[in-house]
Design an enzyme around this catalytic site. Sequence first.
Site, PDB file in Angstrom:
ATOM      1  N   LYS A 168       0.868  -1.175   0.000  1.00 20.43           N
ATOM      2  CA  LYS A 168       0.000   0.000   0.000  1.00 20.43           C
ATOM      3  C   LYS A 168       0.907   1.228   0.000  1.00 20.43           C
ATOM      4  O   LYS A 168       0.840   2.103   0.870  1.00 20.43           O
ATOM      5  CB  LYS A 168      -0.926  -0.022   1.227  1.00 20.43           C
ATOM      6  N   ASP A 208      -6.337 -16.066   2.673  1.00 22.92           N
ATOM      7  CA  ASP A 208      -7.644 -16.622   3.010  1.00 22.92           C
ATOM      8  C   ASP A 208      -8.626 -16.434   1.852  1.00 22.92           C
ATOM      9  O   ASP A 208      -9.426 -17.328   1.549  1.00 22.92           O
ATOM     10  CB  ASP A 208      -8.200 -15.953   4.266  1.00 22.92           C
TER      11      ASP A 208
END
Length: 315
Positions: free
Chosen positions: A150, A210
């Site tokens: 980011k 995930d």
Amino acid sequence: MSPDASCLAFGIPLPDSSLHTCLSSDSVLLAAVGGPKWDAVPSEKRPERGLLKPRSAMELYTNIRPARMFADLSAACPLRADIAAAGIDFVVVRELIGGVYFGKHTTEERNGEQVATDIMAYSEHEIRRIAHVAFQMAQKRRKRVTSVDKANVLDTSRLWRKTVCAVAEEYPNVEPRHMYVDNAAMQIVRDPSQFDVIVTENLFGDILSDEAGQINGSIGMIPSSSMGDGSRGLYEPIHGSAPDIAGQDKANPIGTILSAAMMLRYNFGMAEEADAVEAAVETVLHTGYRCGDIMDQGGTLVGCREMGQRIRELI
């Protein structure tokens, strides 16, 4: 002793005796831990803290989570059929012992209200070593590395990107690219076939892997390995403890079984045996046996014990 059992017996997530056992072992196979009964317990006494302690003590800074969809589970993929048909086969390489999970955590009262702070920190050497793992893995696969950060917001991510760029110069045969984490989350469900090796920091890697696990049909299918500089490792499925189905013979054991296969391959150099385990899983799925989380039309529903037994019989 598992962190769950330790919390019940001693009120702490991992006693020193269990940590010593981990440190004196060639490898560790770990089950999922945690549950709602510990929701109100201070974080340092929750079972999940028992996962962080051996990772740090064993210096296991690399977490490898493969995202591969078995052909026979394409119907269980939540993505559109044309996206699933393009194939899902990539690896998430996650930095495991740095970042916000291992930073300083404080909760204090300021001006009459509670204020919580979690520190995310990374050093160049932590980024450099995980980047080398990713590029070396890509050399053995399809020679593409996507570094996720980011960098438009976070200083840690700007250092991450700068360091990964420097490491990439040492691997001219591997194509590097950079992607913001929010875009990466979108791209994984829009077109997962574009990815080969994804490398990212601890928090982002936890979330993205995930997500990657779920698009393969079920998070219950995904194994992982945690490695350091030596040969010792820790292996575990990426799914949680699923307390809502505990003791009901409904859990999918395949993530744990494939974690054991990774242990055979990476820790003990037993590639033939690892192939045999993975082939047994594929054969059982091809035959149509399914646990509840991957059940599809025409499949034969079996419980955790029977699924494990059928895979064992084919090894």
